[in-house]
Design an enzyme around this catalytic site. Structure first.
Site, short mmCIF file in Angstrom:
data_model
loop_
_atom_site.label_atom_id
_atom_site.label_comp_id
_atom_site.label_asym_id
_atom_site.label_seq_id
_atom_site.Cartn_x
_atom_site.Cartn_y
_atom_site.Cartn_z
N ALA A 123 -7.98 2.86 3.98
CA ALA A 123 -9.18 3.93 3.28
C ALA A 123 -10.07 4.43 4.32
O ALA A 123 -10.55 5.62 4.10
CB ALA A 123 -9.88 2.84 2.16
N ASP A 171 -0.28 1.84 1.34
CA ASP A 171 -1.59 1.75 1.07
C ASP A 171 -2.24 3.16 1.81
O ASP A 171 -3.34 3.73 1.01
CB ASP A 171 -2.46 0.63 2.02
CG ASP A 171 -1.60 0.67 3.62
OD1 ASP A 171 -0.67 1.53 3.85
OD2 ASP A 171 -1.93 -0.02 4.38
N GLY A 216 -7.09 -2.92 1.75
CA GLY A 216 -6.67 -2.05 2.47
C GLY A 216 -7.88 -0.96 3.05
O GLY A 216 -7.83 0.23 2.98
N SER A 217 -8.87 -1.82 3.66
CA SER A 217 -9.90 -0.91 4.23
C SER A 217 -9.70 -0.33 5.35
O SER A 217 -10.27 0.76 5.54
CB SER A 217 -11.25 -1.94 4.42
OG SER A 217 -10.91 -3.00 5.40
N SER A 218 -8.92 -0.51 6.06
CA SER A 218 -8.29 0.09 7.38
C SER A 218 -7.80 1.40 6.90
O SER A 218 -8.12 2.52 7.39
CB SER A 218 -7.33 -0.50 8.31
OG SER A 218 -7.87 -1.57 8.46
N GLY A 277 -8.38 -7.75 0.95
CA GLY A 277 -6.85 -7.15 1.13
C GLY A 277 -6.65 -5.98 0.34
O GLY A 277 -5.56 -5.36 -0.03
#
Ligand code: MEV
Length: 324
Positions: free
Chosen positions: A115, A156, A111-113, A109
């Site tokens: 980033a 994010d 926040g790879s999307s 969680g």
């Protein structure tokens, strides 16, 4: 002319104000030192080619006229949608090859999307020598994230761009750096992947059923977050810890905590943490604990009851790594 650029962006952890931030209240978010790297390279063709091995995708190709649409694989959605919007604004004759590399697991969680979107956006504007302020980059990225995800306050995206610890009001109305050093916070992981959009919709449903109660909870979270901002800036971590416990109690009233999160909070407090709370949408993912002096004890308790994530809190925002 630049042919190839690599940029990287950090993950994030929310410290205060989750859920309330979706409804216009402030939150405090910090960047974590696990980064997502994106390399973009001119390919001289009319195609968009993506390789994201950490996300389970090795070769994905489309003509640049054919970008977007429904049913995109999850791993490419954010990057492809951003690229489509980018080409609408800044048309280019030729396409690009994109390679991503992630230092963090998608499941925490972090926040790879967002980033990935931010690192890709930074690499693209650098490649084409487009001058954007951080706020313009934020608005551009947040637009793409909203198009893909439908919901989300954008905190994010702000953390990935600005780094450090920031005070944020959606949709980027306030983005204020409040602390630049590493914070004395440890992170515990439940082992359970949370689904943020589902939890956001669950809170929306509760708000529809009990508007006054939920508004009252959000108002209290608002106060706690503003107080936490002051205490963080004063480096009064004992008070920050107390405020985390208050914030957790308010999140319990929203019904989004879980047995695993509650257990990690409890054992961290018993081991000497100054405060602990879930971080993010709830239902799983991570919790955070403020530690001062009792770090080893808290880490041990986290390891015994879940997973301890060895991360540094308050990392640097998006940056260009190489430019060839
Ligand atoms: C999720 O990490 C935090 C939420 O506030 C959603 C958001 O702000 O987009 C629940």
């Amino acid at each position: 002319m630049t042919d190839k650029v690599t940029a990287s962006a950090p993950g994030k952890l929310i410290l205060f104000g989750e859920h309330a931030v979706v409804y216009g209240h402030p939150c405090i978010v910090t960047a974590v030192d696990q980064r997502l790297f994106v390399t973009v390279e001119r390919n001289g063709k009319d195609t968009f080619h993506l390789s994201a091995p950490d996300l389970g995708l090795t070769a994905y190709s489309k003509t640049t006229n054919d970008l977007g649409g429904s049913g995109l694989p999850k791993a490419v959605r954010f990057i492809e949608v951003f690229y489509k919007r980018f080409l609408e604004k800044y048309p280019q004759e030729r396409g690009i090859d994109v390679v991503t590399k992630s230092e963090f697991s998608d499941s925490f969680g972090f926040g790879s999307s967002s980033a990935a979107t931010v690192a890709f956006a930074k690499a693209l504007v650098e490649l084409y020598e487009i001058d954007l302020t951080d706020k313009e980059l934020f608005d551009f990225c947040y637009g793409a994230v909203l198009e893909v995800q439908g919901v989300g306050s954008g905190f994010d995206v702000a953390a990935a761009i600005y780094g450090g610890t920031i005070y944020y009001v959606t949709p980027g109305k306030v983005i204020e750096t409040i602390y630049e050093e590493e914070l004395p916070i440890e992170v515990g992981y439940t082992g359970i992947k949370a689904d943020t959009p589902t939890l956001v919709r669950q809170v929306a449903e509760l708000k529809r059923k009990k508007p006054r109660t939920v508004r009252g909870i959000f108002d209290q979270i608002d106060k706690v977050t503003k107080e936490a901002k002051r205490k963080l800036m004063e480096e009064n971590f004992a008070e920050v810890g107390k405020l985390m416990v208050e914030n957790q109690n308010l999140l319990n009233e929203l019904g989004i905590s879980s047995v695993e999160l509650d257990r990690l909070n409890k054992v961290s407090m018993e081991a000497g943490a100054l405060g602990a709370k879930l971080s993010g949408a709830g239902g799983g993912d991570c919790m955070i604990a403020v530690v001062d002096g009792k770090k080893n004890e808290v880490v041990k308790a986290m390891k015994k009851n879940g997973e301890w994530l060895d991360v540094i809190i308050g990392a640097e925002g998006v940056r260009v790594e190489t430019d060839e």
